[in-house]
Design a protein around this motif. Sequence first.
Motif, short mmCIF file in Angstrom:
data_model
loop_
_atom_site.label_atom_id
_atom_site.label_comp_id
_atom_site.label_asym_id
_atom_site.label_seq_id
_atom_site.Cartn_x
_atom_site.Cartn_y
_atom_site.Cartn_z
N PHE A 196 31.44 41.79 34.39
CA PHE A 196 30.22 42.36 34.96
C PHE A 196 29.15 42.38 33.88
N GLN A 197 28.00 41.82 34.19
CA GLN A 197 26.86 41.97 33.32
C GLN A 197 26.27 43.36 33.52
N PRO A 198 25.50 43.88 32.55
CA PRO A 198 24.90 45.21 32.72
C PRO A 198 24.16 45.32 34.05
N LEU A 217 38.86 44.45 28.16
CA LEU A 217 38.71 43.59 26.98
C LEU A 217 37.44 43.89 26.20
N GLU A 218 36.40 44.31 26.90
CA GLU A 218 35.09 44.43 26.25
C GLU A 218 34.21 45.37 27.06
N GLY A 219 33.36 46.13 26.38
CA GLY A 219 32.33 46.91 27.04
C GLY A 219 32.81 48.22 27.61
N LYS A 220 31.97 48.81 28.47
CA LYS A 220 32.28 50.08 29.11
C LYS A 220 31.67 50.09 30.52
N ALA A 221 32.18 51.03 31.34
CA ALA A 221 31.70 51.14 32.72
C ALA A 221 32.17 52.46 33.29
N VAL A 222 31.68 52.77 34.48
CA VAL A 222 32.27 53.85 35.27
C VAL A 222 33.02 53.19 36.43
N TYR A 223 34.25 53.62 36.66
CA TYR A 223 35.12 53.00 37.64
C TYR A 223 35.53 54.03 38.67
N GLU A 228 37.79 59.73 42.49
CA GLU A 228 37.08 60.10 41.27
C GLU A 228 36.37 58.90 40.64
N TRP A 229 35.26 59.20 39.93
CA TRP A 229 34.64 58.24 39.04
C TRP A 229 35.09 58.58 37.62
N VAL A 230 35.56 57.56 36.87
CA VAL A 230 36.01 57.79 35.50
C VAL A 230 35.29 56.80 34.58
N GLU A 231 35.05 57.23 33.36
CA GLU A 231 34.49 56.33 32.36
C GLU A 231 35.61 55.58 31.66
N VAL A 232 35.42 54.29 31.48
CA VAL A 232 36.41 53.47 30.79
C VAL A 232 35.69 52.59 29.78
N TYR A 249 30.75 50.24 38.30
CA TYR A 249 29.35 50.07 37.91
C TYR A 249 29.30 49.87 36.40
N ALA A 250 28.77 48.72 35.98
CA ALA A 250 28.67 48.40 34.55
C ALA A 250 27.29 48.77 34.07
N GLY A 251 27.19 49.79 33.24
CA GLY A 251 25.90 50.28 32.80
C GLY A 251 25.36 49.63 31.55
#
Length: 278
Positions: A196-198, A217-223, A228-232, A249-251
């Motif tokens: 996912f791109q930002p 593998l790379e980056g962060k998002a809310v899943y 629930e929504w969790v940050e990963v 959602y990739a922020g």
Amino acid sequence: MTTYAGPADGLPPQTRLHTGRAVFTEAYAVIPRGVMSDIVTSVLPGWRATRFWVLARPLTGFAETFSEYLLAIEPGGGSDDPETEAGAEGVLFVTEGEVALTIAGRLNALAPGGYAYLPPGTRWSIANSGSATARLVWVRKLYEPAPGLAAPEAFVTNETEITPAAMPDTDGRWATTRFVEPDDLRHDMHVNIVTFQPGGLIPFEETHVMEHGLYVLEGKAVYRLNREWVEVEAGDFMWLRAFCPQACYAGGPGPFRYLLYKDVNRHAKLRGPGAFGR
């Protein structure tokens, strides 16, 4: 150049707070990178100088179709007979370092981004002949034969050799690197890379029969996982049981990428483990 996350070496300091993101529920689990310390590693027979983080295994109330490991192979380490389970297939994905993978007598050099599919009954071995630690993801599954279909062949590639396929109507913000064609019914599992791109997102709550293992593998998002929504973030692992609602959602600020396992292309079992009949 793409880099891939892995566990942190050593143990957290005694002064660190216990508050964290680890979650285990009836529908999903989140194993954050921060809890993958040396104290939770395993060693396995037949392996030299290798540590394993066992992220998923067939277990009532947890993964039903697969197991997934992170491996750290030290220089000189490896195994001459890695797979001891009859009928098991596997996928290897290299995140750091280099390994020598021998499949049916043929030597293959795998660097970061390297991918290998190992069908059931394959004779293979693996070694770290370099001077630095090699890190890999290893996904294992019992192969399910299907009438009229032969088992797939072994193959080795690198993600840089495959053009990601953009999802429809996303302008490339959501794409999948497919190592196996979706209509190749010989395969009963897919292990792909999702990017996912930002600003990219899964715009609805996916709810489907496929079980998932996701290694970030790379980056962060809310899943979105069930309710629930969790940050990963990079280095985290998620398990999702069949029919667990999910979205993403990739922020940003950079791409969010994960290695995705799912079981595919087979009838639902009516007898045996995980089924109603006996």
